[in-house]
Design a protein around this motif. Sequence first.
Motif, PDB file in Angstrom:
ATOM      1  N   LEU A   7     -11.305   5.586  -6.849  1.00  7.23           N
ATOM      2  CA  LEU A   7     -12.103   4.364  -6.894  1.00  7.23           C
ATOM      3  C   LEU A   7     -11.126   3.202  -6.907  1.00  7.23           C
ATOM      4  O   LEU A   7     -10.137   3.225  -7.650  1.00  7.23           O
ATOM      5  CB  LEU A   7     -12.982   4.353  -8.148  1.00  7.23           C
ATOM      6  N   ALA A   8     -11.371   2.203  -6.066  1.00  5.72           N
ATOM      7  CA  ALA A   8     -10.473   1.046  -5.984  1.00  5.72           C
ATOM      8  C   ALA A   8     -11.165  -0.198  -6.505  1.00  5.72           C
ATOM      9  O   ALA A   8     -12.351  -0.431  -6.229  1.00  5.72           O
ATOM     10  CB  ALA A   8     -10.022   0.829  -4.541  1.00  5.72           C
ATOM     11  N   ILE A   9     -10.410  -1.005  -7.270  1.00  5.34           N
ATOM     12  CA  ILE A   9     -10.893  -2.305  -7.737  1.00  5.34           C
ATOM     13  C   ILE A   9      -9.982  -3.361  -7.121  1.00  5.34           C
ATOM     14  O   ILE A   9      -8.868  -3.606  -7.610  1.00  5.34           O
ATOM     15  CB  ILE A   9     -10.854  -2.403  -9.275  1.00  5.34           C
ATOM     16  N   PRO A  10     -10.405  -3.973  -6.007  1.00  3.75           N
ATOM     17  CA  PRO A  10      -9.540  -4.947  -5.330  1.00  3.75           C
ATOM     18  C   PRO A  10      -9.496  -6.268  -6.090  1.00  3.75           C
ATOM     19  O   PRO A  10     -10.495  -6.726  -6.640  1.00  3.75           O
ATOM     20  CB  PRO A  10     -10.227  -5.118  -3.967  1.00  3.75           C
ATOM     21  N   LEU A  11      -8.298  -6.874  -6.107  1.00  4.20           N
ATOM     22  CA  LEU A  11      -8.098  -8.145  -6.787  1.00  4.20           C
ATOM     23  C   LEU A  11      -7.753  -9.228  -5.772  1.00  4.20           C
ATOM     24  O   LEU A  11      -7.402  -8.941  -4.621  1.00  4.20           O
ATOM     25  CB  LEU A  11      -6.972  -8.013  -7.814  1.00  4.20           C
ATOM     26  N   SER A  12      -7.858 -10.464  -6.183  1.00  2.00           N
ATOM     27  CA  SER A  12      -7.518 -11.575  -5.298  1.00  2.00           C
ATOM     28  C   SER A  12      -6.044 -11.502  -4.919  1.00  2.00           C
ATOM     29  O   SER A  12      -5.194 -11.185  -5.753  1.00  2.00           O
ATOM     30  CB  SER A  12      -7.809 -12.909  -5.984  1.00  2.00           C
ATOM     31  N   ALA A  13      -5.758 -11.800  -3.656  1.00  4.52           N
ATOM     32  CA  ALA A  13      -4.378 -11.748  -3.157  1.00  4.52           C
ATOM     33  C   ALA A  13      -4.265 -12.684  -1.954  1.00  4.52           C
ATOM     34  O   ALA A  13      -5.261 -12.973  -1.286  1.00  4.52           O
ATOM     35  CB  ALA A  13      -3.999 -10.325  -2.757  1.00  4.52           C
ATOM     36  N   PRO A  14      -3.054 -13.185  -1.671  1.00  4.65           N
ATOM     37  CA  PRO A  14      -2.859 -14.034  -0.489  1.00  4.65           C
ATOM     38  C   PRO A  14      -3.175 -13.269   0.791  1.00  4.65           C
ATOM     39  O   PRO A  14      -3.217 -12.034   0.821  1.00  4.65           O
ATOM     40  CB  PRO A  14      -1.365 -14.395  -0.566  1.00  4.65           C
ATOM     41  N   ASP A  15      -3.396 -14.001   1.868  1.00  5.65           N
ATOM     42  CA  ASP A  15      -3.666 -13.384   3.171  1.00  5.65           C
ATOM     43  C   ASP A  15      -2.548 -12.418   3.546  1.00  5.65           C
ATOM     44  O   ASP A  15      -1.361 -12.740   3.391  1.00  5.65           O
ATOM     45  CB  ASP A  15      -3.795 -14.458   4.263  1.00  5.65           C
ATOM     46  N   GLY A  16      -2.928 -11.270   4.044  1.00  2.00           N
ATOM     47  CA  GLY A  16      -1.952 -10.286   4.476  1.00  2.00           C
ATOM     48  C   GLY A  16      -1.473  -9.369   3.372  1.00  2.00           C
ATOM     49  O   GLY A  16      -0.688  -8.460   3.629  1.00  2.00           O
ATOM     50  N   ARG A  17      -1.941  -9.598   2.149  1.00  3.78           N
ATOM     51  CA  ARG A  17      -1.534  -8.759   1.032  1.00  3.78           C
ATOM     52  C   ARG A  17      -2.763  -8.098   0.405  1.00  3.78           C
ATOM     53  O   ARG A  17      -3.873  -8.611   0.502  1.00  3.78           O
ATOM     54  CB  ARG A  17      -0.782  -9.565  -0.028  1.00  3.78           C
ATOM     55  N   ILE A  18      -2.528  -6.972  -0.230  1.00  9.36           N
ATOM     56  CA  ILE A  18      -3.567  -6.259  -0.968  1.00  9.36           C
ATOM     57  C   ILE A  18      -3.044  -5.991  -2.364  1.00  9.36           C
ATOM     58  O   ILE A  18      -1.947  -5.450  -2.530  1.00  9.36           O
ATOM     59  CB  ILE A  18      -3.940  -4.927  -0.292  1.00  9.36           C
ATOM     60  N   ARG A  19      -3.804  -6.377  -3.337  1.00 14.21           N
ATOM     61  CA  ARG A  19      -3.482  -6.084  -4.739  1.00 14.21           C
ATOM     62  C   ARG A  19      -4.710  -5.399  -5.316  1.00 14.21           C
ATOM     63  O   ARG A  19      -5.803  -5.975  -5.311  1.00 14.21           O
ATOM     64  CB  ARG A  19      -3.148  -7.368  -5.489  1.00 14.21           C
ATOM     65  N   SER A  20      -4.531  -4.192  -5.790  1.00 11.40           N
ATOM     66  CA  SER A  20      -5.694  -3.411  -6.204  1.00 11.40           C
ATOM     67  C   SER A  20      -5.316  -2.418  -7.293  1.00 11.40           C
ATOM     68  O   SER A  20      -4.178  -1.942  -7.351  1.00 11.40           O
ATOM     69  CB  SER A  20      -6.282  -2.649  -5.008  1.00 11.40           C
ATOM     70  N   VAL A  21      -6.281  -2.128  -8.151  1.00  7.40           N
ATOM     71  CA  VAL A  21      -6.152  -1.034  -9.099  1.00  7.40           C
ATOM     72  C   VAL A  21      -6.808   0.191  -8.475  1.00  7.40           C
ATOM     73  O   VAL A  21      -7.957   0.118  -8.042  1.00  7.40           O
ATOM     74  CB  VAL A  21      -6.820  -1.362 -10.445  1.00  7.40           C
ATOM     75  N   ILE A  22      -6.070   1.287  -8.394  1.00  2.00           N
ATOM     76  CA  ILE A  22      -6.582   2.536  -7.833  1.00  2.00           C
ATOM     77  C   ILE A  22      -6.742   3.532  -8.982  1.00  2.00           C
ATOM     78  O   ILE A  22      -5.784   3.822  -9.703  1.00  2.00           O
ATOM     79  CB  ILE A  22      -5.633   3.122  -6.773  1.00  2.00           C
ATOM     80  N   LEU A  23      -7.946   4.032  -9.142  1.00  2.00           N
ATOM     81  CA  LEU A  23      -8.265   5.012 -10.180  1.00  2.00           C
ATOM     82  C   LEU A  23      -8.509   6.360  -9.532  1.00  2.00           C
ATOM     83  O   LEU A  23      -9.195   6.435  -8.506  1.00  2.00           O
ATOM     84  CB  LEU A  23      -9.510   4.576 -10.955  1.00  2.00           C
ATOM     85  N   SER A  24      -7.947   7.407 -10.100  1.00  2.00           N
ATOM     86  CA  SER A  24      -8.081   8.746  -9.517  1.00  2.00           C
ATOM     87  C   SER A  24      -8.641   9.717 -10.540  1.00  2.00           C
ATOM     88  O   SER A  24      -8.342   9.625 -11.731  1.00  2.00           O
ATOM     89  CB  SER A  24      -6.728   9.262  -9.014  1.00  2.00           C
ATOM     90  N   LEU A  69      -5.859   8.980 -13.806  1.00  2.00           N
ATOM     91  CA  LEU A  69      -4.760   8.031 -13.703  1.00  2.00           C
ATOM     92  C   LEU A  69      -5.260   6.714 -13.135  1.00  2.00           C
ATOM     93  O   LEU A  69      -6.303   6.639 -12.491  1.00  2.00           O
ATOM     94  CB  LEU A  69      -3.623   8.590 -12.838  1.00  2.00           C
ATOM     95  N   ALA A  70      -4.491   5.658 -13.420  1.00  2.00           N
ATOM     96  CA  ALA A  70      -4.755   4.326 -12.878  1.00  2.00           C
ATOM     97  C   ALA A  70      -3.429   3.709 -12.479  1.00  2.00           C
ATOM     98  O   ALA A  70      -2.437   3.843 -13.206  1.00  2.00           O
ATOM     99  CB  ALA A  70      -5.464   3.446 -13.905  1.00  2.00           C
ATOM    100  N   VAL A  71      -3.398   3.047 -11.334  1.00  2.00           N
ATOM    101  CA  VAL A  71      -2.158   2.429 -10.884  1.00  2.00           C
ATOM    102  C   VAL A  71      -2.477   1.095 -10.216  1.00  2.00           C
ATOM    103  O   VAL A  71      -3.472   0.959  -9.494  1.00  2.00           O
ATOM    104  CB  VAL A  71      -1.391   3.356  -9.907  1.00  2.00           C
ATOM    105  N   LEU A  72      -1.647   0.088 -10.498  1.00  2.00           N
ATOM    106  CA  LEU A  72      -1.767  -1.222  -9.872  1.00  2.00           C
ATOM    107  C   LEU A  72      -0.815  -1.280  -8.694  1.00  2.00           C
ATOM    108  O   LEU A  72       0.396  -1.110  -8.868  1.00  2.00           O
ATOM    109  CB  LEU A  72      -1.431  -2.325 -10.878  1.00  2.00           C
ATOM    110  N   VAL A  73      -1.357  -1.491  -7.488  1.00  2.00           N
ATOM    111  CA  VAL A  73      -0.514  -1.539  -6.291  1.00  2.00           C
ATOM    112  C   VAL A  73      -0.519  -2.949  -5.719  1.00  2.00           C
ATOM    113  O   VAL A  73      -1.516  -3.665  -5.783  1.00  2.00           O
ATOM    114  CB  VAL A  73      -0.981  -0.529  -5.216  1.00  2.00           C
ATOM    115  N   ASP A  74       0.614  -3.328  -5.159  1.00  2.00           N
ATOM    116  CA  ASP A  74       0.794  -4.633  -4.527  1.00  2.00           C
ATOM    117  C   ASP A  74       1.393  -4.383  -3.158  1.00  2.00           C
ATOM    118  O   ASP A  74       2.526  -3.907  -3.047  1.00  2.00           O
ATOM    119  CB  ASP A  74       1.713  -5.494  -5.391  1.00  2.00           C
ATOM    120  N   LEU A  75       0.622  -4.686  -2.089  1.00  2.00           N
ATOM    121  CA  LEU A  75       1.012  -4.294  -0.744  1.00  2.00           C
ATOM    122  C   LEU A  75       1.124  -5.496   0.189  1.00  2.00           C
ATOM    123  O   LEU A  75       0.318  -6.430   0.122  1.00  2.00           O
ATOM    124  CB  LEU A  75      -0.021  -3.319  -0.143  1.00  2.00           C
ATOM    125  N   ASP A  76       2.126  -5.457   1.057  1.00  2.00           N
ATOM    126  CA  ASP A  76       2.228  -6.385   2.178  1.00  2.00           C
ATOM    127  C   ASP A  76       1.760  -5.612   3.404  1.00  2.00           C
ATOM    128  O   ASP A  76       2.512  -4.832   3.992  1.00  2.00           O
ATOM    129  CB  ASP A  76       3.673  -6.860   2.344  1.00  2.00           C
TER     130      ASP A  76
END
Length: 262
Positions: free
Chosen positions: A127-144, A44-51
Amino acid sequence: MRPGPDSSATKIRDLALAIITERDPVQIWPLLMLRLVADLPCDLAVLVDLDWRAGTGHARTGAPDWLFEAPLDALIHAHMRSHPLLRHYAHTGDTTPLTLDEVADDRWWKGEAYRAGKAAIGIDRQLAIPLSAPDGRIRSVILSRGGHGFSNADLEYSLLARSLLDAVNSHHSAVSRYRGPGDPSDYRLTPRELAVLGLLCEGLTTRAISSRLGVAPATATKHIENLYRKLGIHDRVAAVRAAQELGLYVPRPTVRVLDGPR
């Protein structure tokens, strides 16, 4: 035999071609998730957007389709700050794709967060592929992946994929600055749900929507139910009205075909 660098480069080239030839921008992230699952391959793959500061976040899109029925947001809210990969990126600002095995210790594998993820989505190796995001946020693709971990060849592919994914991410961010009166993220609509909403507004039936998106009718029904819940509505008429009033749907312009001079 695991794919080598040449194979990874070929897959990234094919992925880039699929992106630039995709006519519907809403489908690009779902397309990326499907291709990542197939190319590595993984479960599976999921795009997460976190504060990170607020301790909140959402799963924006993912593959395969059954993932939409899993309690992803609940898992994120309950366990994001204990997840070794997410914690690493939050505290270091690192942008290198990493595996769970590289950063997790015994406490993770024996802890409640791992057990909850395992029960809900079969989480095992990640496995995580982190993407560019504003300070304090995390945007990443998580592969399982279950059963065995990720190899050096998988990391090679992920490093190549990261540049491509980040380009898509930057383009999406730039476009969102010119949003209309309605912003799908205000209603926590995923790209796939937004696509379903557009098809509802075009008058398609559930079966037609499932055919257009290439998903099972039950999956299309689930997307529609999620739309109703998130928009606080109960039927198709209300969905169309809400989409128009909130600025979430812009009708495609009608192209007039001329037969030529009379």
